[in-house]
Design a protein around this motif. Structure first.
Motif, PDB file in Angstrom:
ATOM      1  N   CYS A  66     -11.279 -16.520   6.183  1.00 11.40           N
ATOM      2  CA  CYS A  66     -12.153 -15.204   6.068  1.00 11.40           C
ATOM      3  C   CYS A  66     -10.382 -14.135   5.677  1.00 11.40           C
ATOM      4  CB  CYS A  66     -11.694 -15.097   7.909  1.00 11.40           C
ATOM      5  SG  CYS A  66     -13.744 -15.766   8.732  1.00 11.40           S
TER       6      CYS A  66
ATOM      7  N   TYR B 113     -20.696   2.389  10.638  1.00 16.37           N
ATOM      8  CA  TYR B 113     -19.639   1.051  10.949  1.00 16.37           C
ATOM      9  C   TYR B 113     -19.155   1.167  11.823  1.00 16.37           C
ATOM     10  CZ  TYR B 113     -17.429  -2.063   8.804  1.00 16.37           C
ATOM     11  OH  TYR B 113     -16.046  -3.149   8.800  1.00 16.37           O
TER      12      TYR B 113
ATOM     13  N   LYS C 243     -24.133   1.066  -0.380  1.00 20.61           N
ATOM     14  CA  LYS C 243     -23.658   1.192  -1.864  1.00 20.61           C
ATOM     15  C   LYS C 243     -25.175   2.105  -2.972  1.00 20.61           C
ATOM     16  CE  LYS C 243     -23.904  -2.288  -4.969  1.00 20.61           C
ATOM     17  NZ  LYS C 243     -24.129  -3.594  -5.617  1.00 20.61           N
TER      18      LYS C 243
ATOM     19  N   CYS D  48     -20.403 -10.218  10.289  1.00 18.84           N
ATOM     20  CA  CYS D  48     -20.294  -9.734   9.241  1.00 18.84           C
ATOM     21  C   CYS D  48     -21.824  -9.626   8.770  1.00 18.84           C
ATOM     22  CB  CYS D  48     -19.807 -10.946   8.410  1.00 18.84           C
ATOM     23  SG  CYS D  48     -17.871 -11.314   9.380  1.00 18.84           S
ATOM     24  N   LYS D  49     -23.186 -10.058   9.563  1.00 13.22           N
ATOM     25  CA  LYS D  49     -23.962  -9.392   8.401  1.00 13.22           C
ATOM     26  C   LYS D  49     -24.450  -7.883   8.981  1.00 13.22           C
ATOM     27  CE  LYS D  49     -26.797 -13.600   8.602  1.00 13.22           C
ATOM     28  NZ  LYS D  49     -27.586 -14.539   9.451  1.00 13.22           N
ATOM     29  N   LYS D  50     -23.657  -7.604  10.035  1.00 11.63           N
ATOM     30  CA  LYS D  50     -24.164  -6.175   9.893  1.00 11.63           C
ATOM     31  C   LYS D  50     -22.717  -5.422   9.053  1.00 11.63           C
ATOM     32  CE  LYS D  50     -24.392  -5.745  14.644  1.00 11.63           C
ATOM     33  NZ  LYS D  50     -24.027  -6.310  16.653  1.00 11.63           N
ATOM     34  N   GLY D  51     -22.099  -5.805   9.036  1.00 13.75           N
ATOM     35  CA  GLY D  51     -21.304  -4.691   8.048  1.00 13.75           C
ATOM     36  C   GLY D  51     -21.812  -4.757   6.553  1.00 13.75           C
ATOM     37  N   ILE D  52     -21.991  -6.537   6.135  1.00 15.84           N
ATOM     38  CA  ILE D  52     -22.862  -6.307   5.514  1.00 15.84           C
ATOM     39  C   ILE D  52     -23.956  -5.303   5.191  1.00 15.84           C
ATOM     40  CG2 ILE D  52     -24.299  -7.126   3.297  1.00 15.84           C
ATOM     41  CD1 ILE D  52     -22.256 -10.176   4.236  1.00 15.84           C
ATOM     42  N   GLN D  53     -24.572  -5.255   5.826  1.00 16.93           N
ATOM     43  CA  GLN D  53     -25.735  -4.401   6.212  1.00 16.93           C
ATOM     44  C   GLN D  53     -24.833  -2.895   5.554  1.00 16.93           C
ATOM     45  OE1 GLN D  53     -28.932  -5.353   6.277  1.00 16.93           O
ATOM     46  NE2 GLN D  53     -29.366  -3.168   5.361  1.00 16.93           N
TER      47      GLN D  53
ATOM     48  N   TRP E  32     -22.228  -1.671   4.305  1.00 19.59           N
ATOM     49  CA  TRP E  32     -21.682  -1.505   2.956  1.00 19.59           C
ATOM     50  C   TRP E  32     -23.448  -1.854   1.658  1.00 19.59           C
ATOM     51  CZ3 TRP E  32     -17.385   0.555   2.373  1.00 19.59           C
ATOM     52  CH2 TRP E  32     -16.061   0.401   3.596  1.00 19.59           C
ATOM     53  N   THR E  33     -24.450  -2.024   2.317  1.00 23.16           N
ATOM     54  CA  THR E  33     -25.435  -2.312   1.161  1.00 23.16           C
ATOM     55  C   THR E  33     -26.151  -1.338   1.137  1.00 23.16           C
ATOM     56  OG1 THR E  33     -25.643  -4.800   1.727  1.00 23.16           O
ATOM     57  CG2 THR E  33     -27.442  -3.816   0.466  1.00 23.16           C
TER      58      THR E  33
ATOM     59  N   LEU F 225      -9.893  -9.088  -0.592  1.00 19.15           N
ATOM     60  CA  LEU F 225     -10.861  -7.411  -0.380  1.00 19.15           C
ATOM     61  C   LEU F 225      -9.478  -5.762  -0.871  1.00 19.15           C
ATOM     62  CD1 LEU F 225     -12.666  -5.564   0.295  1.00 19.15           C
ATOM     63  CD2 LEU F 225     -12.585  -5.842   2.427  1.00 19.15           C
TER      64      LEU F 225
END
Lengths: 332, 437
Positions: free
Chosen positions: A271, B273, B431, B420-425, B427-428, A278
């Motif tokens: 990580c 977020y 975007k 992390c999954k929530k974060g990806i969601q 930002w997706t 990033l």
């Protein structure tokens, strides 16, 4: 290849002719003598060269450090390939330093006042805060200079500018520049410090000016936020780098738990590395674009200011002429 | 006092196709089941339901505010028959839990007694209050106290203790009962012994290793908790700064035409977020609490090791005493003086003793030797008993620790994945908003 869209709204040529409105939707009247539509037109970058054959290719590459008795500086190789008749040779390769690019830009601004000249990367860097000779800084600058040159080269009007030609081809640029240094000072002073009072500014230019002010402010805020995020992420990173190894230490005292604990340690390390990437990408890809647009807006504001000044001059001269007419009328 | 399960009760698993590892695992699982089955939990459900504030006078007659916790119990049978009667309940405050635990420590010194949650909130990341009256702290403490009771109730030895049972079922008079057991005197002498400095010649190596391990565990888990709190702090900062994007996108969208909607939506995602981090970090506190329990367990481990040292020391002292007495007798009989004694010197200086005097002394010594031999035998048995019972409990503890911590690490990993999954969601989504602009 990434294309950078125009700083203002993308309007097709037809649209801009009939339906003029500002980015926030207010319709605009074209009432002033200097047609705002043509000005807005020129504010666009001509991206219409898709599919057309280009006859001028310029790259900025190969930065090198020069150490002289007076100073240390970086030069960049500017390589040109062209089939244009305006050039004597089909290929050129010259060395230029930032000063030279700056000179070129000023010359372009002076000689093409109705055109928006692409921005250069920041001129001044705070010594001690940024290392001017670090690989990162030099590379970022080189990229921005390359972009600048390509934009000018692709521009249907700017690319034919005689100073641009000289920049690309002259062996000794300093001679050509000569007294240009002095005049450069004078002109920029004129355009920046002009304190003429305007009777009334046409509405569309006021609106544009207001928009640009707000837009700059927002971009500046975003830049600051992004920098703050980078800072917070770095501090998070510092703690993460201490966190993972503690699990490894713990694993040493354990039997059954050794594997899971070491697993956690390696995940934290992964990580950490991802976060590094990033942060780096943000610095290299995101921030420079923001900054470029801020510079663009600065250019636009200067153009608007010039327009104001010209209008002011015009009004002053009108007044003077009207006054003399009166004098002559009363004299007879 | 021993649990009524024994190795004989483990079901023989007839399938011989299992590998030895699987077999071992099966045995372990079965033992866990048996543990649950024979514990108090087979008979009753226990929970700590609520917390309330009370005011009263303390020991120095001053007004104080304290929190009480509701302990609810209900017989298991009642539930399984489809009827759910109201649970019996009573209120207990933290100090009573402490008293219970001290009683158990003193009465069962060979048991690794589960720890209580900390008295004051420490090692928390800055957003959490360190105030004992803070509702979040009280809530987390309630959960931890329930966990404590469940640990005791599922312990093969402790679950049968009467005082514990009454702690759960009778509010009044319990404190007096505890003191009536005379535990206070034992507690005092235990405290003295814990703090005394003595050297043991032949401690059981396993206990020495265990003490070493518990020190290491304490150090590393403390450090882990501290760094984790700092990591949480920093992560909080990163998330919250993104909230600023929300604000500026919103302001910016006001001056844009085509980009307005996209910016506005993206701004909302940024706000979401930034807001999400509060819940995320609160969930992580659960992981920290699990670690903390085992941090506090190290103290219980050390206490058991200490008790072993004490018993061993007493044995060695008794043996030493016996040896010395035997030597004195031998000297008296043979007339040689090997050990220095004042009597010996004076007799040398002032003449021999009479035969009667010697005879009397011999008798005393022989008596003492007899008593001494009894004492050594006793201490030996005591020490052996202790080592045996303590080691059984230590093995039980080790298995429990491995199981619990593995589970804690797994759920921590799941938390991270979810975050992390929530974060990806987010930002997706952002975007997409940008793409549509």
């Amino acid at each position: 290849m990434t294309r950078f869209s125009s700083p203002s709204q993308k309007q097709s040529a037809q649209e801009s002719a009939r339906d003029l409105s500002l980015p926030n939707g207010t319709p605009v009247e074209t009432s002033s003598p200097a047609s705002s539509s043509s000005l807005l037109n020129r504010l666009q970058l001509d991206d219409d060269l898709d599919g057309e054959t280009r006859d001028l290719f310029v790259t900025v590459e190969d930065p090198k450090k020069h150490v002289s008795t007076m100073e240390t500086y970086i030069t960049y190789k500017v390589a040109t390939k062209t089939t244009r008749v305006e050039f004597d040779l089909p290929e050129y390769s010259v060395r230029r330093r930032y000063q030279d690019f700056d000179w070129l830009r000023t010359k372009l601004e002076d000689t093409q006042p109705t055109h928006l000249i692409p921005p250069l990367p920041e001129k001044f860097v705070m010594k001690g805060v940024v290392d001017r000779f670090s690989e990162e800084f030099v590379e970022t600058r080189r990229k921005a200079l390359d972009k600048f040159m390509k934009r000018v080269a692709d521009h249907p009007v700017l690319s034919f500018n005689e100073h641009f030609n000289a920049f690309l081809s002259a062996k000794d640029l300093d001679k050509r520049r000569g007294l240009a240094l002095l005049s450069k000072m004078g002109e920029s002073v004129k355009y920046v410090t002009g304190g003429y009072k305007l009777r009334s500014r046409p509405v569309e230019f006021s609106a544009m000016g207001d928009y640009l002010d707000m837009f700059t402010q927002k971009l500046g805020t975003i830049d600051r936020i992004a920098q703050r995020i980078i800072k917070e992420q770095s501090e998070y990173q510092v703690e993460l780098r201490e966190y993972g190894p503690v699990y490894t230490t713990w694993a040493l005292s354990e039997a059954e738990l050794q594997e899971p604990l070491e697993g956690v340690a390696s995940c934290v390390a992964n990580c950490s590395n991802a976060l590094d990437e990033l942060t780096q990408d943000m610095s290299e890809d995101f921030l420079p674009v923001l900054r470029e647009y801020v510079l663009y807006i600065d250019s636009m504001k200067i153009v608007l200011k010039k327009r104001d000044n010209i209008q002011a001059e015009y009004e002053t001269k009108l007044e003077a002429a009207a006054f003399r007419k009166e004098e002559r009328a009363s004299a007879t | 006092m021993m649990a009524d399960s024994g190795p004989e009760e483990i079901a023989v698993i007839g399938n011989t196709d299992l590998t030895s590892a699987e077999l071992e695992n099966n045995i372990k699982n079965t033992m866990v089941e048996i543990e649950k089955w024979t514990s108090l939990l087979r008979k009753m459900e226990i929970s700590v339901g609520e917390a309330e504030k009370r005011t009263g006078k303390n020991t120095v007659n001053m007004q104080e505010i304290y929190t009480v916790y509701l302990i609810e119990t209900r017989p298991v049978d009642a539930v399984t028959e489809g009827i759910i009667p109201a649970p019996d309940s009573l209120w207990r405050r933290y100090s009573e839990f402490e008293l219970l635990r001290n009683y158990l420590l003193v009465t069962y010194p060979f048991v690794v007694v589960a720890p209580l949650p900390e008295k004051r909130a420490e090692i928390v990341w800055h957003k959490l209050s360190a105030d004992n009256m803070d509702p979040d702290f009280v809530e987390r403490r309630r959960v931890a106290l329930e966990n404590f009771l469940l640990r005791i109730a599922s312990h093969p030895v402790l679950c049968n203790d009467k005082i514990f049972y009454i702690f759960l079922t009778e509010e009044k008079g319990w404190k007096e009962m505890v003191y009536e057991t005379g535990f206070q005197a034992k507690a005092d002498s235990r405290l003295k012994a814990m703090n005394a400095a003595f050297r043991v010649k032949n401690p059981d190596k396993r206990f020495t290793e265990l003490k070493h391990y518990s020190d290491e565990l304490q150090t590393v888990v403390s450090q882990l908790l501290r760094v984790r709190a700092r990591v949480a702090d920093r992560l909080y900062g990163v998330y919250k700064v993104h909230g600023n994007y929300g604000r500026v996108f919103s302001e910016w969208s006001a001056i844009e035409k085509e980009m307005g909607d996209g910016l506005q939506s993206a701004g909302h995602h940024m706000d979401a977020y930034a807001a999400s981090v509060d819940d995320i970090l609160e969930e992580e506190e659960h992981y920290a609490d699990q670690l903390k329990e085992y941090l506090f367990y190290t103290e219980a481990l050390r206490a058991v090791c200490r008790k072993h040292e004490l018993t061993q020391f007493e044995l060695e002292m008794a043996a030493q005493d016996l040896t010395s007495k035997k030597q004195q007798k031998e000297e008296l009989v043979t007339g040689t003086v090997r050990t220095f004694s004042l009597k010996g010197m004076t007799s040398k200086l002032f003449g021999q003793e009479t035969a009667e005097q010697r005879e009397a002394k011999l008798q005393v010594l022989e008596q003492q030797i007899e008593e001494g031999e009894e004492a050594v035998k006793e201490k030996n048995t005591e020490s052996d008993e202790f080592v045996k019972t303590a080691w059984v409990d230590i093995e039980r503890f080790k298995d429990q620790k491995d199981r619990d911590l593995k589970e804690a690490l797994i759920s921590y990993a799941i938390m991270q994945i979810s975050r992390c999954k929530k974060g990806i969601q987010v930002w997706t989504n952002a975007k997409e908003c940008f793409n549509k602009m």
